[in-house]
Each structure stands twice: as structure tokens, then as C-alpha cells.
Design a protein around this motif. Structure first.
Motif, PDB file in Angstrom:
ATOM      1  N   LYS A  68      78.193  -6.455   5.207  1.00  0.00           N
ATOM      2  CA  LYS A  68      76.730  -6.622   5.216  1.00  0.00           C
ATOM      3  C   LYS A  68      76.208  -6.992   6.612  1.00  0.00           C
ATOM      4  O   LYS A  68      75.462  -7.947   6.808  1.00  0.00           O
ATOM      5  N   GLY A  69      76.623  -6.199   7.597  1.00  0.00           N
ATOM      6  CA  GLY A  69      76.132  -6.388   8.954  1.00  0.00           C
ATOM      7  C   GLY A  69      77.025  -7.210   9.851  1.00  0.00           C
ATOM      8  O   GLY A  69      76.803  -7.258  11.071  1.00  0.00           O
ATOM      9  N   ARG A  70      78.008  -7.888   9.275  1.00  0.00           N
ATOM     10  CA  ARG A  70      78.957  -8.608  10.116  1.00  0.00           C
ATOM     11  C   ARG A  70      79.796  -7.621  10.924  1.00  0.00           C
ATOM     12  O   ARG A  70      80.029  -6.492  10.512  1.00  0.00           O
ATOM     13  N   ARG A  71      80.282  -8.072  12.059  1.00  0.00           N
ATOM     14  CA  ARG A  71      81.114  -7.241  12.914  1.00  0.00           C
ATOM     15  C   ARG A  71      82.419  -6.894  12.191  1.00  0.00           C
ATOM     16  O   ARG A  71      82.942  -7.693  11.413  1.00  0.00           O
ATOM     17  N   LEU A  72      82.958  -5.693  12.467  1.00  0.00           N
ATOM     18  CA  LEU A  72      84.194  -5.259  11.836  1.00  0.00           C
ATOM     19  C   LEU A  72      85.349  -5.193  12.838  1.00  0.00           C
ATOM     20  O   LEU A  72      85.180  -4.734  13.976  1.00  0.00           O
ATOM     21  N   TYR A  73      86.500  -5.656  12.395  1.00  0.00           N
ATOM     22  CA  TYR A  73      87.760  -5.511  13.118  1.00  0.00           C
ATOM     23  C   TYR A  73      88.749  -4.795  12.205  1.00  0.00           C
ATOM     24  O   TYR A  73      88.670  -4.885  10.977  1.00  0.00           O
ATOM     25  N   LEU A  74      89.708  -4.141  12.828  1.00  0.00           N
ATOM     26  CA  LEU A  74      90.819  -3.522  12.114  1.00  0.00           C
ATOM     27  C   LEU A  74      92.117  -3.927  12.787  1.00  0.00           C
ATOM     28  O   LEU A  74      92.210  -3.961  14.020  1.00  0.00           O
ATOM     29  N   THR A  75      93.123  -4.249  11.972  1.00  0.00           N
ATOM     30  CA  THR A  75      94.477  -4.378  12.487  1.00  0.00           C
ATOM     31  C   THR A  75      95.423  -3.705  11.514  1.00  0.00           C
ATOM     32  O   THR A  75      95.065  -3.432  10.353  1.00  0.00           O
ATOM     33  N   THR A  76      96.636  -3.394  11.969  1.00  0.00           N
ATOM     34  CA  THR A  76      97.645  -2.773  11.125  1.00  0.00           C
ATOM     35  C   THR A  76      98.945  -3.551  11.245  1.00  0.00           C
ATOM     36  O   THR A  76      99.267  -4.076  12.308  1.00  0.00           O
ATOM     37  N   THR A  77      99.685  -3.631  10.147  1.00  0.00           N
ATOM     38  CA  THR A  77     100.886  -4.456  10.127  1.00  0.00           C
ATOM     39  C   THR A  77     102.044  -3.806  10.876  1.00  0.00           C
ATOM     40  O   THR A  77     102.920  -4.511  11.372  1.00  0.00           O
ATOM     41  N   HIS A  78     102.064  -2.484  10.934  1.00  0.00           N
ATOM     42  CA  HIS A  78     103.060  -1.748  11.712  1.00  0.00           C
ATOM     43  C   HIS A  78     102.607  -0.300  11.788  1.00  0.00           C
ATOM     44  O   HIS A  78     101.575   0.063  11.225  1.00  0.00           O
ATOM     45  N   PHE A  79     103.369   0.530  12.518  1.00  0.00           N
ATOM     46  CA  PHE A  79     102.857   1.842  12.902  1.00  0.00           C
ATOM     47  C   PHE A  79     103.055   2.945  11.872  1.00  0.00           C
ATOM     48  O   PHE A  79     102.594   4.071  12.096  1.00  0.00           O
ATOM     49  N   HIS A  80     103.690   2.689  10.750  1.00  0.00           N
ATOM     50  CA  HIS A  80     103.993   3.763   9.811  1.00  0.00           C
ATOM     51  C   HIS A  80     102.718   4.394   9.244  1.00  0.00           C
ATOM     52  O   HIS A  80     101.700   3.713   9.085  1.00  0.00           O
ATOM     53  N   PRO A  81     102.744   5.689   8.931  1.00  0.00           N
ATOM     54  CA  PRO A  81     101.527   6.442   8.643  1.00  0.00           C
ATOM     55  C   PRO A  81     100.655   5.898   7.524  1.00  0.00           C
ATOM     56  O   PRO A  81      99.423   5.958   7.629  1.00  0.00           O
ATOM     57  N   GLU A  82     101.256   5.384   6.428  1.00  0.00           N
ATOM     58  CA  GLU A  82     100.396   4.917   5.335  1.00  0.00           C
ATOM     59  C   GLU A  82      99.692   3.612   5.674  1.00  0.00           C
ATOM     60  O   GLU A  82      98.741   3.210   5.001  1.00  0.00           O
ATOM     61  N   HIS A  83     100.133   2.955   6.730  1.00  0.00           N
ATOM     62  CA  HIS A  83      99.510   1.697   7.148  1.00  0.00           C
ATOM     63  C   HIS A  83      98.514   1.886   8.293  1.00  0.00           C
ATOM     64  O   HIS A  83      97.529   1.165   8.367  1.00  0.00           O
ATOM     65  N   ALA A  84      98.796   2.848   9.183  1.00  0.00           N
ATOM     66  CA  ALA A  84      97.995   2.945  10.408  1.00  0.00           C
ATOM     67  C   ALA A  84      97.342   4.295  10.655  1.00  0.00           C
ATOM     68  O   ALA A  84      96.402   4.371  11.451  1.00  0.00           O
ATOM     69  N   PHE A  85      97.785   5.351   9.983  1.00  0.00           N
ATOM     70  CA  PHE A  85      97.318   6.677  10.364  1.00  0.00           C
ATOM     71  C   PHE A  85      96.013   7.054   9.665  1.00  0.00           C
ATOM     72  O   PHE A  85      95.819   8.166   9.190  1.00  0.00           O
ATOM     73  N   GLY A  86      95.093   6.113   9.664  1.00  0.00           N
ATOM     74  CA  GLY A  86      93.720   6.367   9.273  1.00  0.00           C
ATOM     75  C   GLY A  86      92.776   5.680  10.245  1.00  0.00           C
ATOM     76  O   GLY A  86      91.554   5.736  10.085  1.00  0.00           O
ATOM     77  N   ALA A  87      93.362   5.070  11.268  1.00  0.00           N
ATOM     78  CA  ALA A  87      92.569   4.225  12.166  1.00  0.00           C
ATOM     79  C   ALA A  87      91.458   4.981  12.872  1.00  0.00           C
ATOM     80  O   ALA A  87      90.419   4.392  13.202  1.00  0.00           O
ATOM     81  N   GLN A  88      91.644   6.290  13.089  1.00  0.00           N
ATOM     82  CA  GLN A  88      90.603   7.034  13.800  1.00  0.00           C
ATOM     83  C   GLN A  88      89.280   7.017  13.045  1.00  0.00           C
ATOM     84  O   GLN A  88      88.211   7.147  13.654  1.00  0.00           O
ATOM     85  N   PHE A 178      99.751 -11.685   4.870  1.00  0.00           N
ATOM     86  CA  PHE A 178      99.975 -10.251   4.729  1.00  0.00           C
ATOM     87  C   PHE A 178     101.235  -9.904   5.516  1.00  0.00           C
ATOM     88  O   PHE A 178     101.307 -10.155   6.719  1.00  0.00           O
ATOM     89  N   THR A 179     102.223  -9.308   4.830  1.00  0.00           N
ATOM     90  CA  THR A 179     103.519  -9.086   5.463  1.00  0.00           C
ATOM     91  C   THR A 179     103.763  -7.660   5.920  1.00  0.00           C
ATOM     92  O   THR A 179     104.741  -7.413   6.634  1.00  0.00           O
ATOM     93  N   GLY A 180     102.915  -6.701   5.523  1.00  0.00           N
ATOM     94  CA  GLY A 180     103.327  -5.326   5.720  1.00  0.00           C
ATOM     95  C   GLY A 180     104.628  -5.086   4.976  1.00  0.00           C
ATOM     96  O   GLY A 180     104.932  -5.748   3.973  1.00  0.00           O
ATOM     97  N   ASP A 181     105.455  -4.169   5.479  1.00  0.00           N
ATOM     98  CA  ASP A 181     106.655  -3.782   4.736  1.00  0.00           C
ATOM     99  C   ASP A 181     107.851  -4.688   4.991  1.00  0.00           C
ATOM    100  O   ASP A 181     108.982  -4.346   4.610  1.00  0.00           O
ATOM    101  N   LEU A 182     107.625  -5.846   5.570  1.00  0.00           N
ATOM    102  CA  LEU A 182     108.670  -6.869   5.587  1.00  0.00           C
ATOM    103  C   LEU A 182     108.929  -7.395   4.186  1.00  0.00           C
ATOM    104  O   LEU A 182     109.971  -8.004   3.930  1.00  0.00           O
TER     105      LEU A 182
END
Length: 297
Positions: A68-88, A178-182
Motif C-alpha cells: 500500500k505504497g510502502r517501498r519494496l525490496y526483494l531478496t533471494t535465498t540462493h540462485f536456483h531458478p525457482e527461488h530467483a529466476f523471476g527477479a526481472q 527463512f532458510t531457503g533450501d537449507l
């Protein structure tokens, strides 16, 4: 090869696990991660994107509605496609920040993983249509404290475990990790042992990482895949990896060859955990541990 289920993220299933902290669950679908949306008074952080731009666009729309208007950040737990390959999909709408080792994984391994995942089947290839390797806006060294306004989130690299660039996301005021795939629940640990292309996974290092995470005493653990839970999420994965290590090394030290070890350990552990999915990951785990034993692990 059996065709995979469409790895679609369903934002309608999001649930609040702490004040202004939601999880979009993976609902047991392969190649769908648990996704976090963590809010403060000034900003909102999204943790992981789902695979491909269509999934990520839905996550972005959901997070924008929450923000609702707050600033947005994105981070990813690791580089694998289902976790990070939507960042664009977040470009221009959110600041994407990751730890340095993860950024290096994206740059050096991203293209190979994109090609590999496109080979998993038509439904996955469609999800990856038009995907570019993510390029973070901010790369940090050490750990990073992100002030969302009244809530500080800690982004913390763990060192090598599941990947070289693993990062956990801690929300201290809520006791959420949040652990990612650990960590996963309801399935065998994902050990991405793909020699000669990728051998950065280390089960020995992964166990050390889990020891450290257990010591932090999180109230709620959100794994990469599977149901969120308490500290048992971590201790159960630790127990399994110890089991995998001990059974593998016992046979390796007795002189069995790698194929025999993999067959015996797979049968043994599948029998001990008949309800778990992902039996295909036992063999790579054995391969990784045999290599680590040979190297003096």
C-alpha cells in the motif's frame, strides 16, 4: 521422464504467520518455493520469486497490494531458478539485494541452470520463456540489516551448504527464519551434486550451518519447500543429513563402490522415511559425501 506439475505460485493461499509477515506456501508442488512478504512501517521485503516472470509478476502484484505504497525490496535465498529466476519482473518496482557469493553464483552458474531447468519438461520450459539471469541492484558483503521501519530484517550468508551463496533471512522481532533450501519438510534434502558442472554443495558444511541455525532458536522456520514449523524443521534435516553421512561413510570405508553405496543407502533411507518425497536426491547426496570422504571430510 514423468512430466512435472506446472510450478505455479498461488498467491491466494498466503497466510499471516506473524504481524505483517505473510508466507505464500508452495502447497507441495515441485519447483514452487515458500515465498515471504515481510512488512515494516516504511517498506516491505519479498523473499524469493517463484520460477519465471509470470509467477514473479503475481508475487509482485500481491506484495504491492500488501505494501500500500510502502517501498519494496526483494531478496533471494540462493540462485536456483525457482527461488530467483523471476527477479526481472521486480525491476523498477523493487530494490533487489543479495549477498556477494549468491551474486557470483548467478553470474557464473545462472546460464547453465537456466538451460538445465528448461530441459526438465515443456511445462517448466514455458515458465522460463523470456527469463534473463537476474542482476541484483545491491550486493553486500558480510551480513546486512535491512530497516523496514520499526522492523529490522537480517540477511545473513551462511557459507557453503546447499549452494556456495546460501543466505538466510531472519526477522528477529517475530522469531521467524527463512532458510531457503537449507531446510525442507516432508522430503529428502535437495543435494545439487552435479559433477562436473556444479560441485559446490557440501553436506559436511551444511551440517555445520544447521548447527549454527539451531543455536539461534527460531520460533518459526519457513523452509524452502514444505510446511513451516518450529525448531524441529532444522533438527529433523540435521538428523537426516547425519544419517545420510554416517550410512554413506560406513560403506565407503568398508570398500564398497559408489554405485553399491548409492543403491544400499537409497533403499535403507527410503525404508526409514517412506512418507517423504524426493527420493531421487538420496543418490546425489551419497555422491557428494563420497567425494567429501575422499577429500578428507
Amino acid at each position: 521422464m514423468t512430466e512435472l506439475t506446472d510450478p505455479a505460485v498461488h498467491v491466494g493461499g498466503a497466510r499471516e504467520i506473524a504481524p505483517d509477515l505473510l508466507v505464500i506456501p508452495n502447497a507441495g508442488v515441485d519447483l514452487v518455493p515458500n515465498i515471504g512478504v515481510v512488512g515494516g512501517t516504511e517498506a516491505v521485503l519479498v523473499v524469493d520469486t517463484g520460477i519465471g516472470t509470470e509467477n514473479a509478476s503475481q508475487v509482485l502484484a500481491f506484495a504491492s497490494e500488501v505494501a500500500k505504497g510502502r517501498r519494496l525490496y526483494l531478496t533471494t535465498t540462493h540462485f536456483h531458478p525457482e527461488h530467483a529466476f523471476g527477479a526481472q519482473a521486480f525491476a523498477g518496482s523493487a530494490t533487489y539485494l543479495v549477498n556477494r557469493a549468491q551474486a557470483e553464483d548467478l553470474a557464473t552458474k545462472g546460464a547453465g541452470y537456466l538451460e538445465m531447468f528448461r530441459g526438465l519438461g515443456e511445462v517448466v520450459a514455458r515458465r522460463l520463456d523470456g527469463v534473463r539471469i537476474p542482476a541484483p541492484d545491491v550486493v553486500y558483503d558480510g551480513s546486512h540489516e535491512l530497516d523496514l521501519g520499526g522492523r529490522t530484517v537480517r540477511l545473513r550468508p551462511t557459507g557453503r551448504g546447499h549452494t556456495r551463496g546460501d543466505q538466510v533471512v531472519e526477522v528477529p522481532d517475530a522469531g521467524v527464519l527463512f532458510t531457503g533450501d537449507l531446510a525442507e519438510t516432508g522430503q529428502f534434502a535437495i543435494v545439487p551434486w552435479f559433477p562436473p558442472h556444479d560441485t559446490d554443495v557440501t553436506v559436511v558444511g551444511w551440517l555445520a550451518v544447521l548447527e549454527g541455525l539451531v543455536s539461534t532458536g527460531p520460533r518459526i522456520v519457513v523452509p524452502g519447500h514444505g510446511e513451516a514449523g518450529g525448531g524441529a524443521v532444522l533438527t529433523d534435516v540435521r538428523a537426516y543429513l547425519r544419517e545420510l553421512r554416517d550410512e554413506t561413510w560406513h560403506r565407503r570405508d568398508a570398500g564398497l563402490d559408489a554405485d553399491a553405496i548409492a543403491a544400499e543407502v537409497r533403499a535403507l533411507l527410503a525404508g526409514r522415511h517412506p512418507e517423504w518425497a524426493g527420493r531421487e536426491w538420496i543418490g546425489p547426496g551419497v555422491g557428494c559425501l563420497c567425494a567429501e570422504r575422499s577429500a578428507g571430510g
